[in-house]
Design an enzyme around this catalytic site. Structure first.
Site, PDB file in Angstrom:
ATOM      1  N   SER A  13       0.856  -1.183   0.000  1.00  0.00           N
ATOM      2  CA  SER A  13       0.000   0.000   0.000  1.00  0.00           C
ATOM      3  C   SER A  13       0.899   1.243   0.000  1.00  0.00           C
ATOM      4  O   SER A  13       2.122   1.127   0.034  1.00  0.00           O
ATOM      5  CB  SER A  13      -0.881   0.008   1.244  1.00  0.00           C
ATOM      6  OG  SER A  13      -0.059   0.236   2.373  1.00  0.00           O
ATOM      7  N   LYS A  14       0.268   2.391   0.005  1.00  0.00           N
ATOM      8  CA  LYS A  14       1.018   3.658  -0.027  1.00  0.00           C
ATOM      9  C   LYS A  14       2.075   3.715   1.063  1.00  0.00           C
ATOM     10  O   LYS A  14       3.191   4.153   0.864  1.00  0.00           O
ATOM     11  CB  LYS A  14       0.054   4.827   0.174  1.00  0.00           C
ATOM     12  CG  LYS A  14      -0.537   5.293  -1.111  1.00  0.00           C
ATOM     13  CD  LYS A  14      -0.716   6.798  -1.105  1.00  0.00           C
ATOM     14  CE  LYS A  14      -1.041   7.238  -2.497  1.00  0.00           C
ATOM     15  NZ  LYS A  14      -2.380   7.654  -2.705  1.00  0.00           N
ATOM     16  N   ARG A  15       1.661   3.244   2.228  1.00  0.00           N
ATOM     17  CA  ARG A  15       2.565   3.280   3.381  1.00  0.00           C
ATOM     18  C   ARG A  15       3.851   2.489   3.117  1.00  0.00           C
ATOM     19  O   ARG A  15       4.890   2.742   3.709  1.00  0.00           O
ATOM     20  CB  ARG A  15       1.723   2.767   4.551  1.00  0.00           C
ATOM     21  CG  ARG A  15       2.286   1.955   5.621  1.00  0.00           C
ATOM     22  CD  ARG A  15       1.159   1.646   6.610  1.00  0.00           C
ATOM     23  NE  ARG A  15       0.378   0.505   6.158  1.00  0.00           N
ATOM     24  CZ  ARG A  15       0.667  -0.735   6.478  1.00  0.00           C
ATOM     25  NH1 ARG A  15       1.698  -0.990   7.247  1.00  0.00           N
ATOM     26  NH2 ARG A  15      -0.068  -1.732   6.047  1.00  0.00           N
ATOM     27  N   HIS A  16       3.816   1.521   2.227  1.00  0.00           N
ATOM     28  CA  HIS A  16       5.009   0.737   1.900  1.00  0.00           C
ATOM     29  C   HIS A  16       5.772   1.322   0.715  1.00  0.00           C
ATOM     30  O   HIS A  16       6.717   0.719   0.231  1.00  0.00           O
ATOM     31  CB  HIS A  16       4.619  -0.692   1.494  1.00  0.00           C
ATOM     32  CG  HIS A  16       3.904  -1.444   2.549  1.00  0.00           C
ATOM     33  ND1 HIS A  16       2.639  -1.941   2.387  1.00  0.00           N
ATOM     34  CD2 HIS A  16       4.284  -1.795   3.796  1.00  0.00           C
ATOM     35  CE1 HIS A  16       2.272  -2.561   3.484  1.00  0.00           C
ATOM     36  NE2 HIS A  16       3.245  -2.483   4.349  1.00  0.00           N
ATOM     37  N   GLY A  17       5.318   2.427   0.222  1.00  0.00           N
ATOM     38  CA  GLY A  17       6.022   3.006  -0.934  1.00  0.00           C
ATOM     39  C   GLY A  17       5.317   2.745  -2.253  1.00  0.00           C
ATOM     40  O   GLY A  17       5.931   2.819  -3.304  1.00  0.00           O
TER      41      GLY A  17
END
Ligand code: GLU
Length: 464
Positions: free
Chosen positions: A238-242
């Site tokens: 997800s976004k949080r993982h890049g």
């Protein structure tokens, strides 16, 4: 047979790492086989498709060097072909009009649930005797009731689906718009796609698509469903993982070769090797060797590869990327030293092109201020006489190069019985505003004599 692969993104979200890897695998496999890689933008969802997302797909693929054959195909422009295929299925009796209202379908599903069954369309309009022609309808595919739909997936091996689990798929909505699975089949067939390489999140669509190929009398392509990418914590990326737009990696200072090399290893390997040139990848990559397990995103490895490619590139190859970063920092490099020489001086220490541009800044921009802490630490007693002495002798220096400057720095330090840092650090601060730069002799040589003298005099005026 010429191998033809394609990448078929929907521009409803930004192209990120997962999509870029799918594109890379399809591109590489086509190159490996001497075939063609095509691009199809699946923009039929007008509500959610955006021009910005289309631009990221085009820019991102170009930046990565994943060039496609011919012009991109826009699915939204192929409606006539989709409708034609639906008509063909209607006239052969492999599709039918379904007049069920929403209320009727809801009631049907409630009943199925009440009986403990999986809610699915029961095919009641297949034989409807009284279709009232002025009523809205959808077109459904008359899918087989029994047997299995099987495929030999190039990554997942043999996969089978029980046909009774697949209800009669809607091919055309009541507003006349064709649906996704129909459009994909018609387009892949028209584009002559031989190998459909895509994320395993599409596996459930595949039996439906195979049934449609068969019903339309079209050759079924080979399929390769590649496992998804998970974040380092094992959860879906997800976004949080890049999972940001792929073009943001360019902005953040990554090199396309590093990103390509990183992406290819998310699901494919060749022994223990980590670093591959593009030519090696084209010769080694085979879709049959892609693993079945989900890959994990690893930021440190991406950074490591980026550092590797930064250090091993020719300075000239990095010039455009670093110039882009400098421009976005508002720095004009005209009139300054040759950027390739500056890059050569910074290559060893930089992690990415943003870092490199930060390091290059001093060569093109006089300091706007001086780092206070660095000033306090390095301008203790004794610094000024050393600086003054160096300035006087430097002004007289004929050959302004790193060797001569190195010798001069040594001479001045010796005359004052000081260590090199006592002179080098104050010089760094006066020319750049902070205490970090490549080796001081190299830095001064690159900066040039006139600019050095200007900055030193200005610094002395401001700080002494
Ligand atoms: N448009 C689909 C997506 O972006 C891909 C369709 C396909 O590869 O068959 O997920």
């Amino acid at each position: 047979m010429t191998v033809r692969t394609r990448f078929a993104p929907s521009p409803t979200g930004m192209l990120h790492i997962g999509g870029a890897r799918t594109a890379l695998y399809a591109w590489l496999y086509a190159q490996h086989c001497g075939g063609e890689f095509m691009l199809r933008i699946e923009d039929t969802d007008l509500q959610r498709s955006t021009d910005e997302a289309i631009q990221v797909i085009l820019d991102g693929l170009s930046w990565l060097g994943l060039d496609w054959h011919g012009e991109p195909v826009f699915q939204g422009q192929r409606r006539a072909q989709h409708v034609q295929a639906i008509e063909k299925l209607l006239s052969s009796g492999q599709a039918y009009r379904c007049y069920c209202s929403k209320e009727e379908l809801d009631a049907m599903r409630d009943e199925q649930r009440a009986q403990g069954k999986k809610p699915m369309y029961d095919g009641r309009c297949r034989h409807r005797e009284d279709p009232s022609l002025d009523q809205p309808y959808v077109v459904r595919f008359r899918s087989p009731d029994d047997g299995e739909t099987s495929l030999h997936d190039l990554v997942l091996d043999d996969v089978s689906f029980a046909n009774r689990e697949l209800d009669d798929l809607i091919l055309m909505r009541s507003d006349g718009s064709p649906t996704y699975n129909l459009a994909v089949v018609v387009d892949d067939a028209d584009m002559g796609i031989t190998h459909v390489i895509r994320g395993s999140d599409h596996l459930n669509n595949t039996p439906r698509q195979i049934q449609l190929y068969e019903a339309l009398g079209l050759p079924t392509p080979q399929f390769a469903h590649i496992p998804l990418i998970h974040g380092p914590d094992g959860a879906k990326m997800s976004k949080r993982h890049g999972a940001v737009a792929i073009t943001e990696y360019r902005e953040a200072g990554y090199l396309p070769d590093a990103v390509i090399n990183y992406l290819v290893r998310l699901g494919w390997s060749h022994g223990d090797e980590e670093v591959f040139s593009r030519e090696q990848l084209i010769s080694l990559f085979d879709i049959h060797d892609v693993g079945k397990a989900a890959a994990r995103f690893d930021q440190d490895k991406l950074d490591w590869l980026n550092g590797h490619y930064l250090r091993s590139s020719e300075p000239g190859e990095l010039q455009a990327a670093v110039a882009m970063q400098l421009t976005s920092m508002g720095i004009n490099i005209s009139g300054g030293p040759d950027l390739a020489h500056v890059i050569a001086a910074l290559q060893e220490r930089s992690k990415n092109t943003v870092d490199m541009a930060e390091g290059a800044r001093l060569f093109y921009q006089a300091p706007l201020s001086y780092d206070e802490k660095a000033v306090q630490k390095n301008f203790k007693e004794g610094a000024w006489p050393l600086l003054q002495d160096f300035l006087v002798r430097a002004e007289k220096l004929q050959d302004w190069d790193a060797v001569m400057l190195h010798a001069l720095l040594g001479e001045v330090c010796e005359a004052h019985e000081a260590k090199l840092g006592k002179l080098a650090q104050p010089i760094r601060i006066l020319i750049s505003g902070c205490a970090v730069s490549p080796p001081i002799d190299m830095t001064l040589a690159l900066l040039g004599k006139d600019e050095f003298i200007r900055r030193l005099q200005a610094g002395i005026r401001k700080l002494s």
